[in-house]
Design a protein around this motif. Structure first.
Motif, mmCIF file in Angstrom:
data_model
loop_
_atom_site.group_PDB
_atom_site.id
_atom_site.type_symbol
_atom_site.label_atom_id
_atom_site.label_comp_id
_atom_site.label_asym_id
_atom_site.label_seq_id
_atom_site.Cartn_x
_atom_site.Cartn_y
_atom_site.Cartn_z
ATOM 1 N N GLY A 123 -0.046 6.071 1.040
ATOM 2 C CA GLY A 123 0.944 6.580 0.087
ATOM 3 C C GLY A 123 1.267 5.621 -1.036
ATOM 4 O O GLY A 123 2.002 5.979 -1.964
ATOM 5 N N GLY A 124 0.687 4.422 -0.996
ATOM 6 C CA GLY A 124 1.073 3.387 -1.968
ATOM 7 C C GLY A 124 0.698 3.696 -3.399
ATOM 8 O O GLY A 124 1.343 3.226 -4.330
ATOM 9 N N ALA A 125 -0.350 4.523 -3.583
ATOM 10 C CA ALA A 125 -0.802 4.816 -4.947
ATOM 11 C C ALA A 125 0.086 5.860 -5.607
ATOM 12 O O ALA A 125 0.148 5.957 -6.826
ATOM 13 C CB ALA A 125 -2.251 5.301 -4.918
ATOM 14 N N VAL A 126 0.779 6.664 -4.783
ATOM 15 C CA VAL A 126 1.734 7.643 -5.314
ATOM 16 C C VAL A 126 3.128 7.167 -4.933
ATOM 17 O O VAL A 126 3.375 6.810 -3.789
ATOM 18 C CB VAL A 126 1.505 9.050 -4.717
ATOM 19 N N HIS A 127 4.013 7.162 -5.899
ATOM 20 C CA HIS A 127 5.367 6.679 -5.626
ATOM 21 C C HIS A 127 6.289 7.879 -5.494
ATOM 22 O O HIS A 127 6.977 8.253 -6.421
ATOM 23 C CB HIS A 127 5.807 5.729 -6.734
#
Lengths: 478, 478
Positions: free
Chosen positions: B221-225
């Motif tokens: 999930g780190g690439a989408v905040h």
């Protein structure tokens, strides 16, 4: 430490982890900050704050051990309090003990203080917190049976009554060992002001000698740690701008009890921009203060005073000292508001100290000033503290004048304090602002409103720049 | 910066002051740390954190401006909340906006979270906070009318049902774009585990392509905040170990709504050492979750599951991946507890997704596994994410054996997790612990209890040292 350090990796430490740094039998708890890459630190090196260097007593190159900080048991009580349960004396003792040992992070401190604001501390909790705060600090003990102190709740600019009150009270034979703070966010604290008149950095032995000899002192409180927990709480309360009655009472009373006081006069300035906004809130605070104090055999007398505008003329250490000197020396131009406040508060001290009948204290205080007995006592105290000094005078003094005629309707205390700090106060003792006007005065075009005082041309120029950008610090009618 | 820097002096900045650092039209708010003397910095130099360097986009030697951080208006709402008043939607929006902009210090965050625990958020406040948290994050939108997600409230070691559930659900034609986190304090997060099976570091375009093609993904999930405010809250909640229903619901639902989900299955492990301690608390949480979710047109199905012991055998990224593979491939030695949990949760998803009648979901899920359709779908998803990988195997594997015969009565999950981290997990993907026993098993003297897996001899030795000092991680009857 470096993120790729083997200790960080195996311990699972990350930025802002609470860690225990130890060497030999010394240890300190600290927050970890991490860097990447090797420009500043080798992989097995740690850098320390100045405080940690001192507490550990290590030299460059020595070996330290870093591990996870141990679990803080008292946080269970903080969580308990957050969830609405009240705490008992042992719980407060454990919390305050851990706070003073530096085990609480800012997050923990903020949670404890917020929880004590959301469900306000009741009287028993306030007593228990006060006891816990006393237990972890230094205590002073005196041979005299009656020890007077005074405290002002919430600073009012220029409200430097303390040196005057001590002189009046001690001149009447009551013991008043006063310790005061330096400025934290203001342009001057009482200790900064007093330091321009005599040394204030007294160790406990000197402080005791001065008080035994003269019956009073006006010293910096930094050498005695009467309430070290309060020092930690205050920083967070300031950042949150949250100030609760329970914490305030525990803060004030823990220091007074630890200082060995038996009677305290409390000045509560009331005004729309003061800490206490109206007289109902002030009366309630006074009543709770009295109640909690009585549990420590401490007698309090709270006085509600005018908190609507600054007191005296000077803002800055030496300029405020000049106001104090003018009152003590009965100078014709002494600021009358400062004199009146000091007389009222000293009068209350003389009454609860048994030197004046009820209602007669202010008259005795005024007489002590008028006859010069207060001034003689002040000179003697200064002498005992290490010798009287003449407040320094600023090399650069410049008036700010009215651009037109009018009547003064508003003075922005907050921005005047900022101006005094830009001029160099409190580090530059002579620097600051002196007021030529008060609210209600009529001024003509070109007449001075205030004078700026600075020790260097650069500081004068900082202050002038700010004054130019803020022409409405003093508001005139049209 | 240096304490004697002219900016610190004239601005009155002190250690931990909140400052605004700006250059051109970029600015960042930061906490000031000060040093004394000139070994590291010249008098007019400032050092920046990595984050600040990046946000400002400056190069070494460029000029930055440092001043007091502007007053944070929304703190008035936080104080209002501390003093027991409820907040409305605009107040939450302002608070969350300032939090995400980095204007809140740890002290401010702790105060906000503590105040929301001391007087728990009511349903309206929880909805308003959730809305505010959604508004400041990224949002995903999908063309399919029905999007399924799942969430587990409070981690249970080894509870890696997610990859299995996604495979089962997607194999039945329901869209399930799953994003997961990496480990923060545990030996493995779902993203760490999945990364040993396929790339998980997908940008939004790749993620969308995978989901369009295969109907599901298991990505980091780190690439989408989706909920950047939650990332900030979580760090402080962890430090305080305070976790409230309102914050939990807002945290979970803000991410699900932002991810474009329409239906969510929520796994609530219940057990004495789990986040939710008993079934009454779990039921209440489920009911509030349902109520708040309905305000966002989100359908939830909460399942109370066994939270008394770890799931599966592996603890560590690759070791947990092996458990997942065993279940998906119908291996004879696949951990049955993991299979049963995945089947129950996937069954619930199939039911609310309209692919199975009420009560028939688990049977369909089991059939999807048994026929190999789940395994085929999982392979296809891995392929679409960049190619299937074989989990790495540790170079050093060593058993810890029973010093005597007995029956296993207790397993200390917390210390086993610590052991796995000392062995190198989650950074060393192959590292960790595999369990040879479960509670209730009989073991003979000298039989293995667990195996340690490490990638380096040094890490194995760290872990062995710890195991030696903690012989009671697995407790046997006499």
């Amino acid at each position: 430490m470096r993120t790729d350090c083997h200790v960080c990796r195996s311990e699972g430490l990350s930025s802002r982890s609470q860690v225990l740094v130890s060497t030999g039998n010394r240890k300190v708890q600290a927050a970890l900050y991490q860097i990447e890459g090797g420009a500043l630190l080798a992989i097995d090196e740690a850098a320390l704050s100045e405080t940690a260097w001192k507490l550990l007593g290590v030299a460059d190159g020595e070996v330290v051990h870093v591990s996870h900080a141990p679990a803080i048991e008292s946080l269970a009580s903080v969580r308990h309090r957050i969830y609405g349960h009240r705490l008992d004396a042992p719980a407060f003792a454990e919390i305050v003990g851990d706070v003073v040992a530096g085990r609480y992070s800012d997050v923990h401190l903020a949670a404890f203080l917020t929880a004590s604001a959301a469900l306000p501390l009741d009287d028993d909790e306030t007593v228990d917190l006060t006891s816990a705060m006393i237990a972890v600090g230094d205590s002073l003990r005196w041979s005299a049976p009656l020890i007077i102190d005074k405290h002002c709740v919430g600073g009012l600019p220029g409200n430097r009554t303390t040196p005057i009150i001590v002189a009046i009270v001690a001149a009447n034979g009551i013991v008043m060992p006063k310790t005061s703070s330096r400025a934290i966010t203001s342009p001057a604290g009482t200790a900064d002001t007093m330091e321009t008149l005599a040394p204030v950095d007294l160790d406990i032995a000197t402080l005791k000698r001065v008080v035994e000899q003269e019956g009073g002192c006006i010293a910096w409180g930094g050498a005695v740690h009467l309430s070290p927990a309060d020092d930690r709480f205050v920083r967070i309360e300031r950042e949150l701008d949250v100030d609760t009655e329970g914490q305030l009472i525990a803060s004030v009373l823990s220091k007074k009890v630890a200082a060995g006081s038996t009677h305290v006069v409390i000045d509560i300035p009331v005004g729309p921009t003061a800490k206490v906004r109206n007289s109902e809130a002030a009366e309630r605070l006074a009543e709770r203060m009295r109640l909690v104090a009585s549990r420590f055999n401490l007698t309090t007398r709270c006085l509600l005073t005018d908190g609507t505008q600054p007191v005296g003329r000077g803002i800055g250490p030496a300029l405020e000292a000049l106001d104090v000197l003018a009152v003590l020396r009965n100078a014709s131009d002494a600021p009358d508001d400062l004199r009146r406040r000091a007389v009222v508060l000293a009068g209350a001290a003389l009454e609860i100290g048994g030197k004046a009948e009820a209602g007669q204290g202010a008259a005795l205080a005024l007489e002590t000033l008028a006859t010069g007995r207060a001034w003689s006592k002040f000179e003697a105290i200064c002498q005992a503290q290490g010798g009287m000094r003449t407040p320094p005078v600023a090399a650069h003094v410049q008036p700010l004048t009215a651009s037109r005629a009018g009547r003064v309707v508003h003075i922005d205390n907050r921005r005047l304090a900022r101006l005094a700090k830009l001029a160099g106060a409190p580090d530059a003792k002579a620097a600051g602002v002196s007021m030529d006007i008060r609210i209600g005065d009529e001024v003509g075009r070109g007449e001075p409103l205030i004078h700026l005082h600075a020790e260097t041309a650069a500081e004068l120029s900082y202050a002038l720049d700010y004054a130019e950008r803020n022409p409405d610090m003093v508001t005139l009618t049209l």
